[in-house]
Design an enzyme around this catalytic site. Structure first.
Site, PDB file in Angstrom:
ATOM      1  CD  GLU A 277     -17.349  -2.732  34.733  1.00  0.00           C
ATOM      2  OE1 GLU A 277     -16.619  -3.068  35.693  1.00  0.00           O
ATOM      3  OE2 GLU A 277     -17.274  -1.609  34.202  1.00  0.00           O
ATOM      4  CG  ASP A 358     -12.173  -0.689  26.459  1.00  0.00           C
ATOM      5  OD1 ASP A 358     -13.120  -0.903  27.239  1.00  0.00           O
ATOM      6  OD2 ASP A 358     -11.714   0.453  26.241  1.00  0.00           O
TER       7      ASP A 358
END
Length: 409
Positions: A277, A358
């Protein structure tokens, strides 16, 4: 184009959109489930894979019924001129201008939502219940509905009133003024959603002091991310599914973790999810997404300004005179193919951003715990691990699980 031809054009667009959507859904649901991938051996059994497919097929069948009902009802409303009839009926009560448009959209909104309640209720208390996801009570279900109505009236009604007033007072140049208002509203919602709107439906509490919070704060400092607090949301109030999200800009940044996420994952996995995030923020995805959304809104409003005073659209929907609210409805139907294309573009951008987030988590923390977290999330939510590529291209805002694992591992 005369009103009759335009009416059939609207019906044709609605039909083609429905066929396209259901076709790619059909391709997706009929794609073979394959064998359990080696990377998921410890998480996914053959029985769980079969259950996942049964969940997807159940939702697919349910979507056919609900989508088909909406599709047929829309065709009937267009074909028999019910949109125009409603306009004329409301005028009999002396309604004109802004009040007419507000009541018109209010009747359509509440009417369509009331019709959808049995479907929503069945999905929540039958489908989600059968597969062990539902945690919603009947009281919460209907309370959410009432709160949603009140929010829609307060916020949606205000914005609609401003839009109609600008159209009536300024004419076709309304679009750039309302664009500025919409942009400010989007910024406001992004900054204050977690603080003002979300608490109306869920309870947010600061993450308790302890190992998890200390580890999270240490990681945030290591990547120079100013994080004052992490909040836990009572997602278990409605579902056993887990999630996390980032909200706000500047000093109003909030990281929110579902309580179900805390129950299902280790400290390492939770920090990895948080790192993902934070990656969105560090890579500028929040800012880029906001700018893209604002630009997209401006384009839509400009195109709307070209159609907003078209008598043909109002007549095609069964009206006896030009009406702003009828033209807005007709425009949304005419614009739907472009909206689909824009949606595909936004999903492509979103998938790229997910890969980048990611990669950020893998570089600054570790890829393995994030991979483990994704496996748990996917298996517990009965996600499709082998979706059809076309369905992914059109509908997926996140890359498929196996694509993400291939890069992380």
């Amino acid at each position: 184009m005369d009103q009759e031809s335009l009416k059939y054009l609207l019906m044709g667009i609605i039909t083609l959109t429905f066929i396209f959507d259901k076709t790619i859904n059909f391709l997706n649901i009929n794609r073979g489930i394959g064998e359990v991938p080696k990377t998921l051996d410890e998480y996914l059994s053959r029985e769980k894979l079969t259950e996942s497919r049964r969940y997807q097929q159940t939702n697919y069948t349910f979507g056919l019924y609900t989508g088909g009902f909406t599709f047929l009802l829309t065709l009937i409303f267009i074909g028999f001129g019910f949109f125009g009839w409603l306009d004329e009926w409301l005028r009999e009560f002396g309604l004109t201008g802004i009040p007419l448009s507000l009541v018109y959209f209010g009747v359509l909104f509440i009417g369509s939502d009331v019709l959808s309640i049995p479907f929503d209720y069945y999905h929540t208390f039958k489908i989600e219940e059968d597969f062990g996801f539902n945690k919603t009570t009947v009281k919460t279900f209907f309370t959410d509905k009432i709160k949603g109505y009140l929010l829609s009236i307060a916020i949606g009604g205000t914005l609609l009133a401003i839009l109609v007033w600008l159209i009536m007072e300024i004419g076709q140049d309304f679009w750039w003024i309302f664009w500025l208002i919409a942009a400010l509203f989007m910024l406001f919602v992004n900054m204050f959603y977690a603080g003002l709107v979300l608490p109306l439906f869920n309870k947010l509490t600061p993450l308790e002091d302890g190992e998890l919070k200390n580890t999270i704060m240490d990681y945030a400092r290591s990547v120079e991310f100013p994080l004052e607090n992490v909040f836990v949301m009572d997602g278990s109030k409605r579902s056993s599914k887990a999630n996390a999200f980032f909200s706000g800009l500047g000093k109003r940044k909030k990281v929110v973790l579902f309580d179900t996420l805390l129950e299902q994952h280790t400290t390492e996995e939770l920090v990895a999810v948080l790192a993902h995030e934070i990656g969105h923020y560090k890579k500028g995805h929040i800012r880029t997404g906001m700018i893209t959304g604002i630009l997209q809104t401006g384009i839509i409003l400009y195109i709307l300004s070209l159609f907003i005073f078209s008598e043909q659209i109002s007549y095609a929907l069964g009206g006896n005179q030009m009406a702003i609210h009828l033209n807005i409805i007709g425009f949304t139907m005419l614009f739907s193919p472009i909206s689909t294309i824009l949606g595909i573009f936004m999903n492509c951008l979103s998938r790229k951003n997910e890969f980048e987030a990611d990669a950020f988590a893998k570089k600054t923390y570790s890829g393995q715990p994030l991979a483990e977290a994704l496996k748990t999330l996917s298996v517990k939510s009965l996600s499709n691990i082998n979706p059809h590529p076309l369905y992914v291209f059109v509908n997926y805002s996140h890359p498929p699980l196996l694509s993400r694992l291939a890069r992380l591992e």
